[in-house]
Design an enzyme around this catalytic site. Structure first.
Site, PDB file in Angstrom:
ATOM      1  N   CYS A   2       0.798  -1.032  -0.221  1.00  0.00           N
ATOM      2  CA  CYS A   2       0.288  -0.174   0.438  1.00  0.00           C
ATOM      3  C   CYS A   2       0.722   1.409  -0.063  1.00  0.00           C
ATOM      4  CB  CYS A   2      -0.981   0.050   1.333  1.00  0.00           C
ATOM      5  SG  CYS A   2      -1.884  -1.673   1.432  1.00  0.00           S
ATOM      6  N   ARG A  27       1.606   1.365  -5.948  1.00  0.00           N
ATOM      7  CA  ARG A  27       1.936   0.581  -5.012  1.00  0.00           C
ATOM      8  C   ARG A  27       0.424  -0.496  -4.633  1.00  0.00           C
ATOM      9  NH1 ARG A  27       6.498   1.670  -1.854  1.00  0.00           N
ATOM     10  NH2 ARG A  27       4.936   0.628  -0.037  1.00  0.00           N
ATOM     11  N   TRP A  74      -2.659  -1.653  -1.234  1.00  0.00           N
ATOM     12  CA  TRP A  74      -3.871  -3.890  -1.799  1.00  0.00           C
ATOM     13  C   TRP A  74      -4.164  -4.786  -0.755  1.00  0.00           C
ATOM     14  CZ3 TRP A  74      -1.386  -8.099  -1.325  1.00  0.00           C
ATOM     15  CH2 TRP A  74      -1.399  -8.925  -2.801  1.00  0.00           C
ATOM     16  N   ASN A 100       0.565   0.732   6.314  1.00  0.00           N
ATOM     17  CA  ASN A 100       0.646  -0.623   5.354  1.00  0.00           C
ATOM     18  C   ASN A 100       1.392  -1.814   6.251  1.00  0.00           C
ATOM     19  OD1 ASN A 100       2.085  -1.707   2.660  1.00  0.00           O
ATOM     20  ND2 ASN A 100       3.653  -0.145   2.844  1.00  0.00           N
ATOM     21  N   GLY A 101       1.520  -2.836   5.417  1.00  0.00           N
ATOM     22  CA  GLY A 101       2.099  -4.020   5.943  1.00  0.00           C
ATOM     23  C   GLY A 101       1.112  -5.020   5.988  1.00  0.00           C
ATOM     24  N   GLU A 483       9.798 -15.441 -18.383  1.00  0.00           N
ATOM     25  CA  GLU A 483       9.410 -13.601 -18.143  1.00  0.00           C
ATOM     26  C   GLU A 483       8.280 -13.325 -19.526  1.00  0.00           C
ATOM     27  OE1 GLU A 483      10.014 -11.588 -15.977  1.00  0.00           O
ATOM     28  OE2 GLU A 483       9.725  -9.834 -17.786  1.00  0.00           O
ATOM     29  N   LYS A 487       4.766 -11.677 -17.757  1.00  0.00           N
ATOM     30  CA  LYS A 487       4.022 -10.597 -18.325  1.00  0.00           C
ATOM     31  C   LYS A 487       3.221 -10.000 -19.778  1.00  0.00           C
ATOM     32  CE  LYS A 487       6.786  -7.757 -17.347  1.00  0.00           C
ATOM     33  NZ  LYS A 487       7.938  -8.410 -16.615  1.00  0.00           N
ATOM     34  N   GLU A 490       0.650 -11.187 -16.573  1.00  0.00           N
ATOM     35  CA  GLU A 490       0.303  -9.573 -15.531  1.00  0.00           C
ATOM     36  C   GLU A 490      -0.620  -8.848 -15.679  1.00  0.00           C
ATOM     37  OE1 GLU A 490       3.161  -7.682 -13.079  1.00  0.00           O
ATOM     38  OE2 GLU A 490       4.993  -8.622 -15.096  1.00  0.00           O
ATOM     39  N   HIS A 506       6.640 -34.323 -21.904  1.00  0.00           N
ATOM     40  CA  HIS A 506       6.309 -34.994 -20.487  1.00  0.00           C
ATOM     41  C   HIS A 506       5.126 -34.776 -19.773  1.00  0.00           C
ATOM     42  CE1 HIS A 506      10.013 -37.155 -20.754  1.00  0.00           C
ATOM     43  NE2 HIS A 506      11.042 -35.506 -21.072  1.00  0.00           N
ATOM     44  N   LYS A 605       2.582  -2.313  -7.703  1.00  0.00           N
ATOM     45  CA  LYS A 605       4.757  -2.609  -7.722  1.00  0.00           C
ATOM     46  C   LYS A 605       5.499  -3.575  -7.012  1.00  0.00           C
ATOM     47  CE  LYS A 605       7.831  -1.871 -11.223  1.00  0.00           C
ATOM     48  NZ  LYS A 605       7.679  -2.232 -12.204  1.00  0.00           N
TER      49      LYS A 605
END
Ligand code: AGP
Length: 610
Positions: A2, A27, A74, A100-101, A483, A487, A490, A506, A605
């Protein structure tokens, strides 16, 4: 996850808080809110969704007062809703808090407070904070905050305002960043420096368990024993920290296009141009002699940084012949790893605030191992808690999807590996010279790729309605496949999996049919022929192949439905070039799907909670 902001000073409080929240929105953006003390009342405005909703409310109904705090969320506990949005208040609405936390023992605290008749309005963990302060308040707000801190287990950075002491902000932190901005006749608190730059460049980084008390004209800091401590503010280089979108429609696209310049600047910082190209000395506290004795490296990171670390594994083992493990931080911190001997732990983190990676560092230091970190944000927690830091100097990365930080991490890993290899007498001057020459050519090759991004737009147009993607790679480009998949998923919300190409037979090959786009990283390499065989397997099952290939490769056209060519380069450097078409593919598909590229749903982020 947050962002919190606080302001005490003569300006319009809501305007200052909102300006700060805009810089913190990356954030977390599930909900937002501000609280001010005005005419001996706590007045609050909250909104669900992106910050613009709150901004529109405040446009119509401004909210100014002597002091204020703000929050962009968030969600960790409790879905995004008006009740769960911060600020959170006590029973009598005289104390307001933004946090925040994660408070890990909030349920037991909440039960005890409810037994004492406290009235709770939300499902958040954070709401216990104002109620604890209310419980302990006997005329001294700082003391009440200190006692609340003693009860809390977990991570926190929180700010408090109250009608009981209406001219101040009280703030504190543990394991989560919090800065104090020192102005003239005004002071601020924030989750990060970006949010206070508009008013000041003088900042103090609060340490764990310290309490900050801000009034308009004074900032006092008390240590965990309540003793006042002197802390000299540092002055941040505002230019390096400011970030605006410029001519681009999104931060992500801007940051994709910044990569050639960012990489160029990083090389100029580290490569010496004499008769032979050579490397400047890395500014590390570990001596060259100690470094040369390292026989094992453990890289721990999350998300895209973990993918960079995975490429790092291939590079370090190839150039330095050291056993290199790659660990996801949230696994590393709990798997009781064998940490001994001449081992170097390397943490990779763009934000420098990822909770799991911080925990991995602490785990390593408990085992008395040296920690070297690759970090983008100066002065971040990881930077401060590591024995050594290599800054990747990518500049502020605002888009939630990491792009320029990733390629900057890769370049830093390359340069460090060559430096390390030289210390181990594994590379001669001439060979080092030619490898550095190759690295010097990368920015131009990146630019060549960006100059033909319209080809990616065409591919994105054909496949943006797909419901699933698979990305395949081998060797040093297996992490590239991971990666590329991250990308895409998300920012476009399409299900995408990165897989080692040799592993398809497999099981996952059962997924292949004519509806499934398969991105194959098939650049010239020691495993190129193997990749061609894997592409044959996909084609035989009518999978739609999108190949990333090396310029001049005609053979690939017989197998692939779409081909995007990148310039020739050494195999170990290819992930840096391969990253660009994969970033652009994800970006353009997300735009075609009408999504918020810079602030994708459910994400933030910096993941500062575990
Ligand atoms: C990458 O695009 C994501 N935003 C995410 O996976 C990110 O890489 C991860 O959270 C690690 O963040 P860090 O590099 O700041 O530690």
């Amino acid at each position: 996850m947050c962002g919190i902001i606080g302001y005490v000073g003569p300006r319009a409080t809501d305007t200052v808080l909102l300006a700060g929240l805009w810089k913190l929105e990356y954030r977390g953006y599930d909900s937002s809110g501000i609280a001010v003390v005005s005419d001996n009342e706590i007045r609050i405005k909250k909104a669900i969704g992106k910050l613009k909703v709150l901004a529109d409310i405040l446009d119509k109904e401004p909210l100014s007062g002597s002091v204020g705090i703000g929050h962009t969320r968030w969600a960790t506990h409790g879905e995004p809703s008006p009740e769960n949005a911060h600020p959170q208040v006590d029973c009598s609405n005289t104390i307001a808090v933004v946090h925040n936390g994660i408070i890990e023992n909030y349920l037991s605290l909440k039960e005890k407070l409810i037994k004492k008749k406290h009235i709770f309005r939300s499902f958040t963990d954070s709401e216990v904070i104002p109620h604890l302060i209310e419980k302990y308040y006997t005329g001294d707000l700082v003391q009440a905050v200190r006692r609340a801190m003693d009860d809390i287990e977990g991570s926190y950075a929180f700010a408090v305002i109250s009608t009981k002491e209406p001219d101040k902000i009280i703030c504190c932190k543990k394991d989560v960043p919090l800065i104090i901005g020192i102005g003239k006749g005004e002071n601020l608190i924030s989750s990060d420096t970006l949010a206070v730059l508009g008013l000041t460049r003088k900042i103090i980084l609060l340490e764990d368990y310290e309490i900050g008390v801000l009034t308009r004209d004074k900032v006092s800091i008390f240590d965990k024993d309540g003793k006042e401590v002197e802390r000299k503010p540092s002055t941040v280089n505002g230019k390096a920290l400011t970030a605006d979108m410029g001519k681009f429609p999104h931060f992500m696209l801007k940051e994709i296009y910044e990569q050639p310049v960012v990489i160029q600047k990083n090389m100029e910082r580290m490569i010496k141009h004499e008769e032979f190209f050579s490397l400047k000395k890395f500014d590390l506290s570990i001596s060259d002699g100690e470094l040369a004795k390292i026989t094992r490296v453990i890289i721990q990171a999350c998300g895209t940084s973990w993918h960079a670390g995975y490429v790092g594994k291939y590079i370090l083992e190839k150039f330095c012949r050291v056993h290199t493990e790659i660990d996801i931080s949230s696994e590393f911190r709990y798997r009781n790893p064998v940490l001994s001997g001449e081992t170097l732990v390397m943490a990779i983190s763009q934000s420098g605030e990822t909770a799991d990676t911080i925990a991995g560092i602490r785990e390593s230091k408990l085992a008395f191992l040296r920690v070297l970190s690759l970090v983008n944000v100066m002065g971040s927690t990881i930077a401060r808690e590591s024995d050594d830091v290599i800054y990747i100097h990518a500049g502020p990365e605002i888009g939630v999807a990491s792009t320029k930080a990733y390629t900057s991490q890769l370049i830093a890993l390359h340069l460090f590996s060559l430096y390390f290899s030289k210390l181990k007498w594994l590379i001669e001057e001439e060979e080092l010279h030619s490898k550095l020459r190759e690295i010097e050519l990368i920015p131009e090759k990146m630019q060549q790729i960006l100059d033909k991004s319209n080809e990616i737009v065409e591919i994105a147009r054909k496949f943006h309605r797909a419901r699933n993607f698979i990305f395949l790679g081998r060797g040093v480009n297996y992490p590239s496949a991971l990666e590329g998949a991250l990308k895409l998923k998300e920012i476009s919300y399409i299900h995408a999996t990165g897989y080692p190409a040799g592993e398809m037979k497999h099981g996952p090959i059962a997924l292949i049919d004519e509806h499934l786009p398969v991105v194959c990283v098939s650049t010239k390499s020691s495993v190129y022929e193997k990749m061609l065989s894997n592409m044959q397997e996909v084609k035989a099952r009518r999978g739609k192949i999108i190949a990333i290939a090396t310029e001049g490769d005609k053979k690939i056209k017989e197998l692939a439905d779409e081909v995007f060519y990148i310039p020739e380069c050494p195999e170990s450097l290819s992930p840096i070039l391969v990253a660009l078409p994969l970033q652009l593919l994800a970006y353009h598909i997300a735009v075609l799907r009408g999504l918020d590229v810079d602030k994708p749903r459910n994400l933030a982020k910096s993941v500062t909670v575990e």
